[in-house]
Design a protein around this motif. Structure first.
Motif, PDB file in Angstrom:
ATOM      1  N   MET A 137      -3.924  -2.754 -13.368  1.00  0.00           N
ATOM      2  CA  MET A 137      -4.211  -2.080 -12.105  1.00  0.00           C
ATOM      3  C   MET A 137      -2.925  -1.462 -11.586  1.00  0.00           C
ATOM      4  SD  MET A 137      -6.910  -4.569 -10.095  1.00  0.00           S
ATOM      5  CE  MET A 137      -7.737  -3.201  -9.269  1.00  0.00           C
ATOM      6  N   TRP A 138      -3.068  -0.346 -10.866  1.00  0.00           N
ATOM      7  CA  TRP A 138      -1.905   0.275 -10.259  1.00  0.00           C
ATOM      8  C   TRP A 138      -2.318   1.002  -8.986  1.00  0.00           C
ATOM      9  CZ3 TRP A 138      -4.014   1.999 -14.883  1.00  0.00           C
ATOM     10  CH2 TRP A 138      -4.560   3.287 -14.898  1.00  0.00           C
ATOM     11  N   ALA A 139      -1.324   1.271  -8.157  1.00  0.00           N
ATOM     12  CA  ALA A 139      -1.566   1.984  -6.906  1.00  0.00           C
ATOM     13  C   ALA A 139      -0.252   2.516  -6.387  1.00  0.00           C
ATOM     14  CB  ALA A 139      -2.192   1.053  -5.860  1.00  0.00           C
ATOM     15  N   ARG A 140      -0.331   3.589  -5.618  1.00  0.00           N
ATOM     16  CA  ARG A 140       0.822   4.057  -4.854  1.00  0.00           C
ATOM     17  C   ARG A 140       0.336   4.528  -3.491  1.00  0.00           C
ATOM     18  NH1 ARG A 140       1.683   9.497  -4.373  1.00  0.00           N
ATOM     19  NH2 ARG A 140       0.625  10.887  -5.845  1.00  0.00           N
ATOM     20  N   HIS A 141       1.245   4.544  -2.552  1.00  0.00           N
ATOM     21  CA  HIS A 141       0.916   4.850  -1.167  1.00  0.00           C
ATOM     22  C   HIS A 141       0.140   6.159  -1.042  1.00  0.00           C
ATOM     23  CE1 HIS A 141       1.265   4.913   3.163  1.00  0.00           C
ATOM     24  NE2 HIS A 141       1.808   6.119   3.113  1.00  0.00           N
ATOM     25  N   GLY A 142      -1.050   6.071  -0.453  1.00  0.00           N
ATOM     26  CA  GLY A 142      -1.863   7.241  -0.183  1.00  0.00           C
ATOM     27  C   GLY A 142      -2.654   7.790  -1.341  1.00  0.00           C
ATOM     28  N   ALA A 143      -2.581   7.136  -2.514  1.00  0.00           N
ATOM     29  CA  ALA A 143      -3.238   7.680  -3.709  1.00  0.00           C
ATOM     30  C   ALA A 143      -4.310   6.764  -4.272  1.00  0.00           C
ATOM     31  CB  ALA A 143      -2.196   7.980  -4.787  1.00  0.00           C
ATOM     32  N   GLY A 144      -4.662   5.691  -3.549  1.00  0.00           N
ATOM     33  CA  GLY A 144      -5.732   4.815  -4.005  1.00  0.00           C
ATOM     34  C   GLY A 144      -5.275   3.790  -5.020  1.00  0.00           C
ATOM     35  N   ALA A 145      -6.200   2.902  -5.367  1.00  0.00           N
ATOM     36  CA  ALA A 145      -5.959   1.841  -6.349  1.00  0.00           C
ATOM     37  C   ALA A 145      -6.831   2.087  -7.568  1.00  0.00           C
ATOM     38  CB  ALA A 145      -6.275   0.468  -5.740  1.00  0.00           C
ATOM     39  N   TRP A 146      -6.293   1.765  -8.735  1.00  0.00           N
ATOM     40  CA  TRP A 146      -6.943   2.125  -9.987  1.00  0.00           C
ATOM     41  C   TRP A 146      -6.952   0.953 -10.960  1.00  0.00           C
ATOM     42  CZ3 TRP A 146      -8.800   7.173 -10.293  1.00  0.00           C
ATOM     43  CH2 TRP A 146      -8.399   8.011  -9.246  1.00  0.00           C
ATOM     44  N   LEU A 147      -8.050   0.795 -11.661  1.00  0.00           N
ATOM     45  CA  LEU A 147      -8.193  -0.204 -12.714  1.00  0.00           C
ATOM     46  C   LEU A 147      -8.482   0.524 -14.014  1.00  0.00           C
ATOM     47  CD1 LEU A 147      -8.662  -3.007 -13.982  1.00  0.00           C
ATOM     48  CD2 LEU A 147     -11.014  -2.913 -13.111  1.00  0.00           C
ATOM     49  N   ASP A 148      -7.495   0.514 -14.912  1.00  0.00           N
ATOM     50  CA  ASP A 148      -7.653   1.160 -16.215  1.00  0.00           C
ATOM     51  C   ASP A 148      -8.210   2.582 -16.089  1.00  0.00           C
ATOM     52  OD1 ASP A 148      -6.681  -1.107 -17.560  1.00  0.00           O
ATOM     53  OD2 ASP A 148      -8.665  -2.035 -17.532  1.00  0.00           O
ATOM     54  N   GLY A 149      -7.723   3.312 -15.075  1.00  0.00           N
ATOM     55  CA  GLY A 149      -8.104   4.709 -14.904  1.00  0.00           C
ATOM     56  C   GLY A 149      -9.298   4.967 -14.006  1.00  0.00           C
ATOM     57  N   GLU A 150      -9.932   3.925 -13.504  1.00  0.00           N
ATOM     58  CA  GLU A 150     -11.073   4.088 -12.607  1.00  0.00           C
ATOM     59  C   GLU A 150     -10.698   3.621 -11.209  1.00  0.00           C
ATOM     60  OE1 GLU A 150     -15.677   2.452 -12.063  1.00  0.00           O
ATOM     61  OE2 GLU A 150     -14.577   2.082 -13.920  1.00  0.00           O
ATOM     62  N   ARG A 151     -10.980   4.455 -10.201  1.00  0.00           N
ATOM     63  CA  ARG A 151     -10.611   4.095  -8.834  1.00  0.00           C
ATOM     64  C   ARG A 151     -11.474   2.932  -8.346  1.00  0.00           C
ATOM     65  NH1 ARG A 151      -8.777   8.275  -4.105  1.00  0.00           N
ATOM     66  NH2 ARG A 151      -8.130   6.675  -2.600  1.00  0.00           N
ATOM     67  N   VAL A 152     -10.845   2.022  -7.619  1.00  0.00           N
ATOM     68  CA  VAL A 152     -11.545   0.827  -7.143  1.00  0.00           C
ATOM     69  C   VAL A 152     -11.439   0.720  -5.632  1.00  0.00           C
ATOM     70  CG1 VAL A 152     -11.288  -0.467  -9.300  1.00  0.00           C
ATOM     71  CG2 VAL A 152      -9.495  -0.601  -7.553  1.00  0.00           C
ATOM     72  N   VAL A 157       0.251  -3.761  -2.682  1.00  0.00           N
ATOM     73  CA  VAL A 157       0.006  -2.319  -2.664  1.00  0.00           C
ATOM     74  C   VAL A 157      -1.392  -2.017  -3.189  1.00  0.00           C
ATOM     75  CG1 VAL A 157       0.823  -0.070  -3.443  1.00  0.00           C
ATOM     76  CG2 VAL A 157       2.465  -1.898  -3.041  1.00  0.00           C
ATOM     77  N   ILE A 158      -1.786  -2.690  -4.250  1.00  0.00           N
ATOM     78  CA  ILE A 158      -3.096  -2.455  -4.857  1.00  0.00           C
ATOM     79  C   ILE A 158      -4.218  -2.801  -3.886  1.00  0.00           C
ATOM     80  CG2 ILE A 158      -4.652  -3.300  -6.667  1.00  0.00           C
ATOM     81  CD1 ILE A 158      -2.052  -3.544  -8.435  1.00  0.00           C
ATOM     82  N   VAL A 159      -4.138  -3.965  -3.258  1.00  0.00           N
ATOM     83  CA  VAL A 159      -5.177  -4.367  -2.299  1.00  0.00           C
ATOM     84  C   VAL A 159      -5.229  -3.404  -1.128  1.00  0.00           C
ATOM     85  CG1 VAL A 159      -5.830  -6.149  -0.625  1.00  0.00           C
ATOM     86  CG2 VAL A 159      -5.176  -6.800  -2.951  1.00  0.00           C
ATOM     87  N   ARG A 160      -4.069  -3.040  -0.604  1.00  0.00           N
ATOM     88  CA  ARG A 160      -4.023  -2.110   0.530  1.00  0.00           C
ATOM     89  C   ARG A 160      -4.640  -0.760   0.166  1.00  0.00           C
ATOM     90  NH1 ARG A 160       1.809  -0.494   1.630  1.00  0.00           N
ATOM     91  NH2 ARG A 160       1.295   1.090   0.064  1.00  0.00           N
ATOM     92  N   ALA A 182      -6.775  -0.154  -2.053  1.00  0.00           N
ATOM     93  CA  ALA A 182      -8.212  -0.315  -2.317  1.00  0.00           C
ATOM     94  C   ALA A 182      -9.004  -0.475  -1.020  1.00  0.00           C
ATOM     95  CB  ALA A 182      -8.453  -1.513  -3.226  1.00  0.00           C
ATOM     96  N   GLY A 183      -8.334  -0.408   0.116  1.00  0.00           N
ATOM     97  CA  GLY A 183      -9.014  -0.507   1.405  1.00  0.00           C
ATOM     98  C   GLY A 183      -8.971  -1.874   2.037  1.00  0.00           C
ATOM     99  N   GLY A 184      -8.236  -2.814   1.434  1.00  0.00           N
ATOM    100  CA  GLY A 184      -8.141  -4.158   1.980  1.00  0.00           C
ATOM    101  C   GLY A 184      -6.938  -4.334   2.884  1.00  0.00           C
ATOM    102  N   VAL A 185      -6.772  -5.556   3.368  1.00  0.00           N
ATOM    103  CA  VAL A 185      -5.642  -5.921   4.227  1.00  0.00           C
ATOM    104  C   VAL A 185      -4.892  -7.050   3.537  1.00  0.00           C
ATOM    105  CG1 VAL A 185      -4.917  -6.748   6.489  1.00  0.00           C
ATOM    106  CG2 VAL A 185      -6.937  -5.264   6.281  1.00  0.00           C
ATOM    107  N   PHE A 186      -3.572  -6.943   3.519  1.00  0.00           N
ATOM    108  CA  PHE A 186      -2.735  -7.925   2.823  1.00  0.00           C
ATOM    109  C   PHE A 186      -1.592  -8.312   3.741  1.00  0.00           C
ATOM    110  CE2 PHE A 186      -1.659  -9.482  -1.513  1.00  0.00           C
ATOM    111  CZ  PHE A 186      -0.416 -10.046  -1.244  1.00  0.00           C
ATOM    112  N   THR A 187      -1.587  -9.578   4.172  1.00  0.00           N
ATOM    113  CA  THR A 187      -0.522 -10.110   5.025  1.00  0.00           C
ATOM    114  C   THR A 187      -0.156 -11.500   4.532  1.00  0.00           C
ATOM    115  OG1 THR A 187      -1.967 -11.248   6.619  1.00  0.00           O
ATOM    116  CG2 THR A 187      -1.528  -8.897   7.014  1.00  0.00           C
ATOM    117  N   ASP A 188       0.782 -12.146   5.225  1.00  0.00           N
ATOM    118  CA  ASP A 188       0.965 -13.573   5.003  1.00  0.00           C
ATOM    119  C   ASP A 188       0.017 -14.335   5.926  1.00  0.00           C
ATOM    120  OD1 ASP A 188       2.122 -13.616   7.546  1.00  0.00           O
ATOM    121  OD2 ASP A 188       4.157 -13.989   6.819  1.00  0.00           O
ATOM    122  N   LEU A 189       0.086 -15.648   5.910  1.00  0.00           N
ATOM    123  CA  LEU A 189      -0.846 -16.458   6.694  1.00  0.00           C
ATOM    124  C   LEU A 189      -0.603 -16.339   8.195  1.00  0.00           C
ATOM    125  CD1 LEU A 189      -1.069 -19.652   4.459  1.00  0.00           C
ATOM    126  CD2 LEU A 189      -2.870 -17.960   4.873  1.00  0.00           C
TER     127      LEU A 189
END
Length: 261
Positions: free
Chosen positions: A126-141, A216-219, A221-228
């Motif tokens: 999986m990969w992602a960069r700011h503003g360009a979405g998250a991808w799994l083996d070439g498919e956006r997730v 970065v990937i979770v963010r 993909a539309g999710g939220v990622f923080t610490d507790l």
């Protein structure tokens, strides 16, 4: 410092692929295990994979510093900084369990801007960069549209330290109120979250190198990622609360209420 984000992402993907070849070699051949001062294992696969990653990243983006699990920091932290865990999940690797991965992220003046998470034996990248979405083996997730805790699937990891924490009871209540609970761990539950397979991940006792790319990937993909505590990832991050926007908000409110109530 100026750089081309897409070229930096391409370099990170190339470096992860190179590490994957090394890891697959030693997976097939077998390795001896050494133990670091913090009682965690390390192998020749960890070290050679990080060396390969560092060489490729330094050539592609020479102005960036590199902070790696095995060889520490080269360069200043306050500009462009690569964060590298060449083999996150070495305990799984040495026990012949395929739940390990290569994690590479880029931080720009304290903000995570791209990430690659490659699990060579499990068979996912999986990969992602700011503003360009998250991808799994070439498919956006995308994360799932779940907004009710009663419908949510939770996954937990490294929660041993929470057993002595005031939030332990709140975690139990979240589990009771959710649809189901799992413990996928390591990269796996973040991949599942990003592609809509579950809705909340809770972890303690992590290192930023373990989770920077996944954040970065979770963010993206539309999710939220923080610490507790609800803080954004930083070099000091030691826990994770990641989820769909609605489920993350509910979980954070309940965990915070328990810890301060």
């Amino acid at each position: 410092m100026s750089y081309e984000p897409e070229q930096a992402l391409a370099a990170a993907r190339e470096a992860a692929a190179a590490a994957g070849e090394i890891i697959r070699h030693y997976w097939n051949r077998g390795v001896s295990v050494e133990w670091k001062a913090d009682a965690t294992p390390v192998t020749v696969a960890d070290r050679e994979a990080e060396q390969a990653i560092r060489a490729l990243l330094a050539r592609a983006l020479p102005q960036a510093a590199i902070y790696g699990e095995e060889y520490g920091i080269e360069g200043a932290r306050d500009g462009l900084l690569w964060l590298v865990d060449p083999l996150d999940g070495t305990k799984s690797f040495v026990r012949r369990t395929p739940f390990f991965s290569t994690q590479i992220a880029l931080m720009d003046r304290g903000e995570l801007v791209l990430g690659v998470s490659s699990a060579p034996i499990y068979g996912e990248t999986m990969w992602a960069r700011h503003g360009a979405g998250a991808w799994l083996d070439g498919e956006r997730v995308q994360v799932a549209p779940i907004d009710a805790m009663s419908q949510a699937s939770l996954s937990i990891g490294n929660v041993k330290s929470l057993t002595a924490d005031a939030r332990w009871d709140a975690l139990g209540a979240l589990i009771r109120d959710s649809s189901r609970i799992r413990g996928y761990g390591d990269f796996c539950h973040y991949h599942l979250l990003a592609r809509g397979g579950l809705d909340l991940v809770i972890e303690s006792d992590v290192n930023i190198l373990d989770v920077a790319a996944l954040a970065v990937i979770v963010r993206e993909a539309g999710g939220v990622f923080t610490d507790l505590e609800g803080s954004a990832p930083s070099l000091e991050t030691a826990s994770v609360l990641a989820g769909t926007p609605a489920i993350h908000a509910q979980a954070l409110a309940r965990l915070h209420h328990e810890s301060t109530g």
